[in-house]
Design a protein around this motif. Structure first.
Motif, PDB file in Angstrom:
ATOM      1  N   ARG A 238      54.102  16.664  45.881  1.00 10.55           N
ATOM      2  CA  ARG A 238      53.173  17.754  46.211  1.00 10.55           C
ATOM      3  C   ARG A 238      53.647  19.131  45.758  1.00 10.55           C
ATOM      4  NH1 ARG A 238      50.398  16.654  52.103  1.00 10.55           N
ATOM      5  NH2 ARG A 238      49.495  14.637  51.582  1.00 10.55           N
ATOM      6  N   THR A 239      54.833  19.244  45.172  1.00  8.73           N
ATOM      7  CA  THR A 239      55.354  20.550  44.774  1.00  8.73           C
ATOM      8  C   THR A 239      55.149  20.785  43.287  1.00  8.73           C
ATOM      9  OG1 THR A 239      57.540  19.557  44.493  1.00  8.73           O
ATOM     10  CG2 THR A 239      57.091  20.643  46.586  1.00  8.73           C
ATOM     11  N   SER A 240      55.380  22.016  42.904  1.00  3.74           N
ATOM     12  CA  SER A 240      55.298  22.388  41.492  1.00  3.74           C
ATOM     13  C   SER A 240      56.571  21.966  40.766  1.00  3.74           C
ATOM     14  CB  SER A 240      55.106  23.899  41.380  1.00  3.74           C
ATOM     15  OG  SER A 240      56.253  24.558  41.884  1.00  3.74           O
ATOM     16  N   TRP A 241      56.545  22.075  39.432  1.00  2.00           N
ATOM     17  CA  TRP A 241      57.721  21.680  38.653  1.00  2.00           C
ATOM     18  C   TRP A 241      58.910  22.584  38.956  1.00  2.00           C
ATOM     19  CZ3 TRP A 241      58.434  17.224  36.564  1.00  2.00           C
ATOM     20  CH2 TRP A 241      57.337  16.459  36.145  1.00  2.00           C
ATOM     21  N   LEU A 242      58.664  23.864  39.181  1.00  2.00           N
ATOM     22  CA  LEU A 242      59.760  24.763  39.516  1.00  2.00           C
ATOM     23  C   LEU A 242      60.408  24.356  40.836  1.00  2.00           C
ATOM     24  CD1 LEU A 242      61.432  27.320  39.057  1.00  2.00           C
ATOM     25  CD2 LEU A 242      59.601  28.609  40.186  1.00  2.00           C
ATOM     26  N   GLN A 243      59.588  24.032  41.822  1.00  2.00           N
ATOM     27  CA  GLN A 243      60.128  23.614  43.113  1.00  2.00           C
ATOM     28  C   GLN A 243      60.872  22.289  43.003  1.00  2.00           C
ATOM     29  OE1 GLN A 243      56.408  23.710  45.174  1.00  2.00           O
ATOM     30  NE2 GLN A 243      56.695  25.796  45.963  1.00  2.00           N
ATOM     31  N   ARG A 244      60.404  21.412  42.147  1.00  2.00           N
ATOM     32  CA  ARG A 244      61.118  20.148  41.937  1.00  2.00           C
ATOM     33  C   ARG A 244      62.503  20.393  41.338  1.00  2.00           C
ATOM     34  NH1 ARG A 244      56.102  16.673  39.248  1.00  2.00           N
ATOM     35  NH2 ARG A 244      54.809  16.628  41.126  1.00  2.00           N
ATOM     36  N   LYS A 245      62.571  21.332  40.386  1.00  2.00           N
ATOM     37  CA  LYS A 245      63.870  21.660  39.803  1.00  2.00           C
ATOM     38  C   LYS A 245      64.815  22.224  40.863  1.00  2.00           C
ATOM     39  CE  LYS A 245      61.924  22.698  35.244  1.00  2.00           C
ATOM     40  NZ  LYS A 245      61.669  23.765  34.253  1.00  2.00           N
ATOM     41  N   ILE A 246      64.275  23.127  41.680  1.00  2.00           N
ATOM     42  CA  ILE A 246      65.101  23.705  42.753  1.00  2.00           C
ATOM     43  C   ILE A 246      65.567  22.616  43.710  1.00  2.00           C
ATOM     44  CG2 ILE A 246      65.061  25.269  44.716  1.00  2.00           C
ATOM     45  CD1 ILE A 246      63.091  27.020  43.177  1.00  2.00           C
TER      46      ILE A 246
END
Length: 714
Positions: A238-246
């Motif tokens: 459910r998160t964005s790609w940036l949040q997945r990286k974080i």
């Protein structure tokens, strides 16, 4: 459909006051617990902590799990620090052996009470996040947590599961639930908006704290990873790609840091490089050693786990789980409830695949279950509480009172009475050691001076050095080492030491006790002309004190008939037990004739007092029946006698029964008033309500008994 959470105004309360209340409550809880639950409460935490704090020569029992590096040393290190602080305080206060021992016993309980209070506090905090700061559901969650019998029974015990539960709920409160909200937020515009804000930096700090605690929980109990895999999977989807990286970066950083710290600490503790979580999985899954400690049905967590955890809150938790799954994901609060419900279902489902199951394995789910149970509880009981005068809600009010009373009764019984013997018997041994040590204080004493004790019980039936305390108490107990590195055929035929004893107690004592059953000691080791203790590794020495459960008494009595052993103490244990070997009182036999005489005198005194109380109750029953007979006869007299005769009979009755001194026993001569009373009311030569002399002494009587006699003496 579920009703929306109530957000009506409630009186303001400071969070610090709530925490102080919970801390005081759990301190009282910890000091009230006087029963035995699981040996892991002591052998997976306090025993290795004792060795860390005081050294390897202080008599701690280190089980096979520690010898094979299955457990992380982080948990015992916490209590080792507590032990060192308590010992330092005892030295500063110049406490004697007995007060110092009590302080060392209470100190770990106090530390665990603080941990438990933190868990309760963060359960309330997460409920406020889900339902609103001033919501009734949040306060209901707090009330259910405080009144839960399992929490009272288990949360202040030094189990790794108790610490795991607190760490888990704190981490859940810090988890970035915003990342797993209703929207995916996958656009690049969203990503640019989420970079560099103060809110993001605060969320990042919270995430790091959460992941560090989650890693610690997984190191303590590797099965805790099931909770975080579930939540991370939802966040990933459910998160964005940036949040997945974080998320990936922080998981790797926090997890690696905790692994490095844990590995270094374990290297210092074990003396070799090891990683306990992997060895835990290898021994319990690859070698299936967990089956050695019991096999359960696949539905154990459904049929026994959840009912024991939740008790009276079970129906409301089931309704809460159902409503969480069917509720539309319209806001963040609903999403949190759905994910908590998913964790509460998936973790028991995964653990059900393992043959060995215990309730405490799913203990970390209890705070989440309390949060989910709150809305159904509010919906069912709130109208009855608010409507003071309406009789329509009487069933709900009675139900609420009944559920609270049931919780209180279960909590009190399990923490004060059920299986209280194991702790009581160690207090007795500790007291006997202190008495004999004082007697030895005038003579030359060494580090070996002290009593000896042997436990003919199933393995780990009592705590050990954490409650024996004194290192000069030399004790042994039957062991139950698992079949490590055995093939399937050898495992099927394997019998540990406790199994061998209960298979044939006579043969075991003959083969495994020094001198067998032929050469038994005649006097205790601390008395004049005491014997020297051998150092045989394959045989047990006959001890000064022999401890066992009462069901073994009939077996040991003929085996040790020619010895000097006799009962010198006994304590009640429990009304029932699912293990036939642990049924009955805990009995202590000793070699000291003075202690045996003291115990016999004490037992005789108790029997006499019991008989006197029973006799007093019989006399009271006679007197009550006399008063009832007086009232019945008086009513009959009033209805049948003329008014002119009434006054004279009233004076006669009052003179007969006005004082206890007018009462006459069967062997005393009847007074004239009593004879006159019998004449007019059809009494026999002896009053009907008094049993005949032979009957009263337990003999037979030729006269037919009255109905009252039959009821009284049945």
């Amino acid at each position: 459909m579920s009703s929306p959470p109530s957000r009506r105004y409630t009186p303001p309360s400071h969070a610090s006051n709530i925490f102080l209340f919970l801390l005081a409550f759990r301190l009282l809880n910890a000091l009230a617990v006087r029963t035995f639950f699981q040996p892991d409460e002591f052998f997976q935490s306090l025993e290795p902590a004792w060795q860390i704090a005081f050294g390897k020569d202080q008599g701690a029992w280190i089980t096979w799990e520690w010898r094979h590096q299955l457990r992380s040393s982080l948990h015992p290190l916490l209590f080792a620090a507590i032990y060192k602080a308590a010992d330092l305080l005892a030295s500063v206060l110049a406490l004697g052996p007995a007060p110092r021992a009590e302080l060392l016993i209470v100190a770990p309980k106090t530390a665990q009470a603080v941990v438990s209070a933190i868990g309760d506090f963060y359960t309330w905090k997460l409920a406020r996040r889900v339902y609103g700061t001033g919501s009734r559901e949040a306060w209901t969650t707090l009330a259910v947590t405080v009144l839960n019998p399992w929490q009272w029974f288990c949360s202040t015990r030094t189990l790794s599961n108790s610490l795991e539960t607190t760490i888990t709920i704190v981490a859940l409160d810090l988890w970035p639930w915003q990342w797993s909200g209703t929207g995916t937020g996958g656009s690049r515009d969203n990503e640019r908006q989420e970079i560099g804000t103060e809110k993001d930096r605060s969320l990042l700090r919270s995430l790091r704290q959460c992941l560090s605690l989650a890693a610690l929980a997984c190191i303590l109990r590797p099965t805790n990873v099931l909770i975080w895999v579930t939540l991370a999977s939802v966040a990933w989807l459910r998160t964005s790609w940036l949040q997945r990286k974080i998320l990936i970066r922080e998981v790797a950083a926090c997890g690696s840091a905790l692994v490095v710290v844990s590995t270094l600490v374990d290297r210092l503790f074990y003396g070799v490089w090891t990683f306990p979580p992997l060895r835990f999985l290898y021994f319990n899954i690859a070698q299936s050693l967990a089956i050695f400690y019991g096999r359960n049905d696949w539905h154990y967590y459904i049929s026994q786990g959840y009912p024991l955890l939740l008790t009276t809150a079970l129906p409301f938790a089931i309704v809460g789980l159902y409503r969480a799954f069917i509720a539309p994901a319209r806001d963040l609060q609903t999403t949190i409830r759905v994910q908590l419900a998913a964790v509460c279902v998936l973790m028991p489902a995964a653990l059900s695949l393992i043959s060995h199951k215990e309730v405490r394995f799913i203990y970390p789910l209890l705070p989440s279950l309390h949060i989910l149970a709150a809305p159904p509880l509010v919906q069912f009981f709130l109208p009855a509480i608010r409507s003071q005068s309406s009789r329509a809600y009487t069933p709900q009010r009675l139900t609420l009172i009944f559920l609270v009373l049931v919780n209180l009764v279960i909590a009190v019984y399990t923490t004060i009475f059920h299986m209280s013997g194991p702790l009581d018997v160690l207090s007795y041994l500790r007291g006997q050691h202190e008495v004999h040590f004082q007697q030895l204080s005038g003579r030359e004493t060494t580090a070996e001076s002290g009593i000896t004790a042997g436990f003919l019980m199933p393995c780990h039936s009592t705590p050990w050095r954490s409650h024996l305390v004194h290192p000069t108490i030399h004790a042994w107990a039957l062991s139950c080492e698992p079949p490590i590195d055995f093939n399937e055929t050898q495992k099927a035929a394997y019998r540990d030491e406790a199994d061998q004893f209960y298979d044939d107690p006579g043969q075991f004592l003959h083969q495994n006790m020094a001198g067998g059953l032929r050469y038994l000691p005649r006097r205790p080791s601390y008395g004049p002309g005491s014997r020297s203790l051998g150092n045989s590794q394959s045989q047990h020495e006959w001890p000064d004190y022999l401890i066992f459960f009462a069901q073994l008494e009939s077996t040991l009595r003929p085996l040790l008939r020619g010895s000097s052993y006799a009962e010198c103490w006994r304590t009640w244990n429990t009304h029932w037990h699912d293990d036939w070997r642990r049924q009955g009182d805990i009995v202590v036999w000793c070699l000291d004739s003075a202690e045996q005489d003291t115990w016999r005198a004490e037992t005789h005194r108790r029997v006499q007092e019991s008989r006197e109380r029973q006799f007093d109750r019989i006399v009271e029953a006679f007197e009550k029946e006399a008063r009832r007979q007086q009232e019945r006869s008086w009513k009959a007299l009033v209805s049948s006698s003329p008014s002119s005769t009434l006054a004279s009979w009233r004076r006669s009755v009052q003179s007969r029964f006005s004082s206890p001194s007018s009462f006459r026993w069967p062997w005393r001569k009847q007074s004239r008033s009593a004879a006159l009373w019998k004449k007019f009311h059809g009494f026999s030569r002896r009053a009907d309500w008094i049993p005949s002399w032979p009957e009263w002494l337990g003999g037979k009587s030729k006269d037919k008994k009255s109905p009252f006699d039959r009821d009284l003496w049945s």
